[in-house]
Design a protein around this motif. Structure first.
Motif, PDB file in Angstrom:
ATOM      1  N   UNK A 299      32.456  52.175  46.139  1.00  0.00           N
ATOM      2  CA  UNK A 299      32.798  51.363  44.767  1.00  0.00           C
ATOM      3  C   UNK A 299      34.007  50.558  44.473  1.00  0.00           C
ATOM      4  N   UNK A 300      34.002  49.728  43.586  1.00  0.00           N
ATOM      5  CA  UNK A 300      35.143  48.958  43.418  1.00  0.00           C
ATOM      6  C   UNK A 300      35.778  49.555  42.087  1.00  0.00           C
ATOM      7  N   UNK A 301      37.046  48.972  41.645  1.00  0.00           N
ATOM      8  CA  UNK A 301      37.575  49.409  40.288  1.00  0.00           C
ATOM      9  C   UNK A 301      37.132  48.369  39.194  1.00  0.00           C
ATOM     10  N   UNK A 302      36.544  48.674  38.192  1.00  0.00           N
ATOM     11  CA  UNK A 302      36.438  47.933  37.089  1.00  0.00           C
ATOM     12  C   UNK A 302      37.722  47.206  36.456  1.00  0.00           C
TER      13      UNK A 302
ATOM     14  N   UNK B 181      45.838  41.884  43.939  1.00  0.00           N
ATOM     15  CA  UNK B 181      44.775  41.577  44.638  1.00  0.00           C
ATOM     16  C   UNK B 181      44.361  42.828  45.466  1.00  0.00           C
ATOM     17  N   UNK B 182      44.799  43.902  45.857  1.00  0.00           N
ATOM     18  CA  UNK B 182      44.526  44.837  46.597  1.00  0.00           C
ATOM     19  C   UNK B 182      43.379  45.725  45.662  1.00  0.00           C
ATOM     20  N   UNK B 183      43.902  45.803  44.259  1.00  0.00           N
ATOM     21  CA  UNK B 183      42.965  46.514  43.288  1.00  0.00           C
ATOM     22  C   UNK B 183      41.610  45.790  43.248  1.00  0.00           C
TER      23      UNK B 183
ATOM     24  N   UNK C  74      41.926  53.821  46.636  1.00  0.00           N
ATOM     25  CA  UNK C  74      42.051  52.298  46.688  1.00  0.00           C
ATOM     26  C   UNK C  74      43.469  51.837  46.884  1.00  0.00           C
ATOM     27  N   UNK C  75      44.386  52.670  46.265  1.00  0.00           N
ATOM     28  CA  UNK C  75      45.595  52.258  45.912  1.00  0.00           C
ATOM     29  C   UNK C  75      46.507  52.967  47.043  1.00  0.00           C
ATOM     30  N   UNK C  76      46.173  53.766  47.844  1.00  0.00           N
ATOM     31  CA  UNK C  76      46.928  54.465  48.946  1.00  0.00           C
ATOM     32  C   UNK C  76      47.554  53.116  49.911  1.00  0.00           C
TER      33      UNK C  76
ATOM     34  N   UNK D 282      37.864  48.649  48.065  1.00  0.00           N
ATOM     35  CA  UNK D 282      36.552  49.478  48.094  1.00  0.00           C
ATOM     36  C   UNK D 282      36.906  51.015  48.290  1.00  0.00           C
ATOM     37  N   UNK D 283      36.513  51.836  47.452  1.00  0.00           N
ATOM     38  CA  UNK D 283      36.632  53.219  47.570  1.00  0.00           C
ATOM     39  C   UNK D 283      35.860  53.656  48.785  1.00  0.00           C
ATOM     40  N   UNK D 284      36.238  54.206  49.984  1.00  0.00           N
ATOM     41  CA  UNK D 284      35.495  54.605  50.984  1.00  0.00           C
ATOM     42  C   UNK D 284      34.412  55.422  50.856  1.00  0.00           C
TER      43      UNK D 284
END
Ligand code: HEM
Length: 464
Positions: free
Chosen positions: A250-253, A238-240, A103-105, A244-246
């Protein structure tokens, strides 16, 4: 002995090598030991071995991620009190590591840097405005001001928060808590009876962590509620919140997002400020290099002293970038990192056996002065080490200020853009004065930075 024939300094009963290591400056002590004992040695830390590697050939071999992985042990493990399973302190196999990495790349990628650029200029202007208003005799505490710059920059780009470090005498309460926590974490060594005399500090650590978590949790909760909508903001938060992790869908909690923010603040406040401070030191000691840096800044930024540099202009500061890379070579702010073998290994062409899981430290300070790579005079500051030709000729894994492979620094592009911009804006305006004739003295915390380094500045007379 199970690590034979790897050299080891003399030991004492029970504690092994533990107490003979200078606890105020362990990395500098290890760097001296590397000169004495060679490219690989080991220490007995009260029963647990640490292997210390600094020769280029061995580091190259140990950079193979199929055989070796980052290990979160020792002081770094204890940083989890603040960083939790955020990227820096997570084990590679923890599910949140790959999720957050994927997600953070994007928010750490090149395109995102362009959107942070105006915020970076905003904070760098606060720095140069402060310096412009100083009286001729006022001293500048370089590390203090560089830390204010880097902290405020990550606050604004990371989650649209202003620490306003240039508007206060002390650091923001969050930073006070963070610094105190990291101090306690670095002081803890797992010695007998330590629990007793550390009791008060450990209690304060609990309170500090609770305070920091609360502040960051509130920022996240506020953003979730905000009428503007998460998508309108272009910061890392906002990005976090939307990413969504491809791989997993899932998303980060929110707890993990908090740990990532704590992590960015640790990384953002300690490292880039060390880089900038060491770079200013190097420039003061090398007038010829400083002159070339001024020439480049004048050429790229143009004649108007107050012109705001554009993103493109900063990317054209190639000589300044060479200077920054050379400073990262001689004084890597993150001076070491830990890895371990994924299975039993033999390294060094059959010479040394390492059992699966052996805690192995890559000593970057010593690697960066290995004469087999950097020649007979590796201590000299020379930005030509990073000319395009020199970089093309150099073997890989010789310069590791940002760590290795998939676990390397995700913030390196951010740090380099921020540092080039800030240095460019400083040189655009000021003559630097080394009134103390400062000699480098590195203080070790989680990172290494110059201690007690003060300068004075004057407006550049040659541009008036
Ligand atoms: C990881 C150095 C700036 C965020 C690392 C590592 C190093 C490093 C050596 C690897 C550590 C290890 O293997 O245990 C530096 C230096 C910097 C810098 C020298 C400045 C000159 C930044 C900035 C940020 C950042 C500005 C964020 C805003 C991170 C993160 C990781 C990391 C999140 C963990 C990456 C992962 O394992 O997935 N950094 N860093 N760093 N850094 Fe940096």
């Amino acid at each position: 002995n199970r690590l034979d024939p790897i050299p080891q300094p003399p030991t004492k009963p029970v504690v092994g090598n533990m107490l003979s290591l200078d606890s105020a400056a362990p990395v500098q002590h290890l760097t001296r030991l590397a000169k004495e004992l060679g490219p690989i040695f080991w220490l007995d830390m009260m029963g647990s071995p640490i292997v210390v590697v600094s020769g280029h050939d061995l580091v190259d071999e140990l950079s193979d991620e199929k055989r070796f992985d980052k290990t979160v042990r020792g002081a770094l493990r204890r940083v989890r009190a603040v960083g939790g399973d955020g990227l820096f302190t997570a084990d590679t196999r923890e599910p949140n590591w790959s999720k957050a990495h994927n997600i953070l790349l994007q928010p750490f990628g090149n395109r995102a840097m362009q959107s942070y650029h105006p915020s970076m200029v905003d904070i760098a202007e606060q720095l140069v405005n402060k310096w412009e208003r100083l009286n001729a005799d006022d001293e500048i505490d370089v590390v203090h001001d560089m830390t204010a710059l880097t902290l405020d920059t990550i606050g604004l780009c990371g989650f649209d928060y202003r620490f306003n470090s240039f508007y206060r005498r002390d650091y923001h309460p969050f930073v006070e808590s963070l610094v105190r926590s990291l101090e306690t974490i670095m002081m803890t060594r797992g010695l007998p009876f330590e629990q007793l005399w550390m009791q008060k500090r450990r209690k304060t650590l609990g309170e500090d962590v609770a305070f920091m978590n609360k502040m960051v949790d509130e920022i996240i909760a506020e953003r979730r509620k905000s009428a503007e909508g998460i998508d309108d903001k272009k910061d890392m938060l906002a990005a976090m919140m939307t990413g969504v992790d491809r791989a997993t869908g899932e998303q980060l909690d929110d707890v993990n997002i908090r740990y990532q923010i704590n992590t960015f603040l640790i990384a953002g406040h300690e490292t880039t400020s060390g880089l900038l401070s060491c770079t200013i030191y190097a420039l003061l000691k090398h007038p010829d290099i400083l002159k070339k840096a001024y020439d480049e800044v004048d050429r790229v930024f143009g004649p108007d002293v107050n012109a705001k540099p554009t993103y493109q202009q900063v990317t054209q500061l190639t000589y300044i970038t060479q200077i920054l890379k050379e400073a990262l070579r001689l004084w890597p702010p993150a001076p070491a990192y830990g890895i371990s073998p994924l299975k039993d290994e033999v390294i060094g062409g059959g010479k040394y056996r390492l059992r699966k899981g052996t805690f192995t430290t890559i000593l970057v300070t010593a690697l960066h002065r290995d004469p087999s790579v950097w020649g007979p005079n590796p201590d000299a500051f020379d930005p030509e080490n990073f000319s395009r030709e020199a970089e093309a000729k150099r073997p890989i894994n010789a310069w590791k200020p940002f760590g290795n492979g998939q676990r390397a620094c995700i913030g390196r592009g951010f740090a380099m853009h921020e540092a080039a911009l800030a240095l460019g804006m400083i040189l655009q305006r000021f003559k630097l004065i080394d009134h103390q004739r400062y000699q480098m003295h590195l203080k070790e915390t989680l990172t290494m930075k110059p201690e007690g380094f003060k300068i004075k500045v004057r407006p550049r007379a040659d541009r008036e």
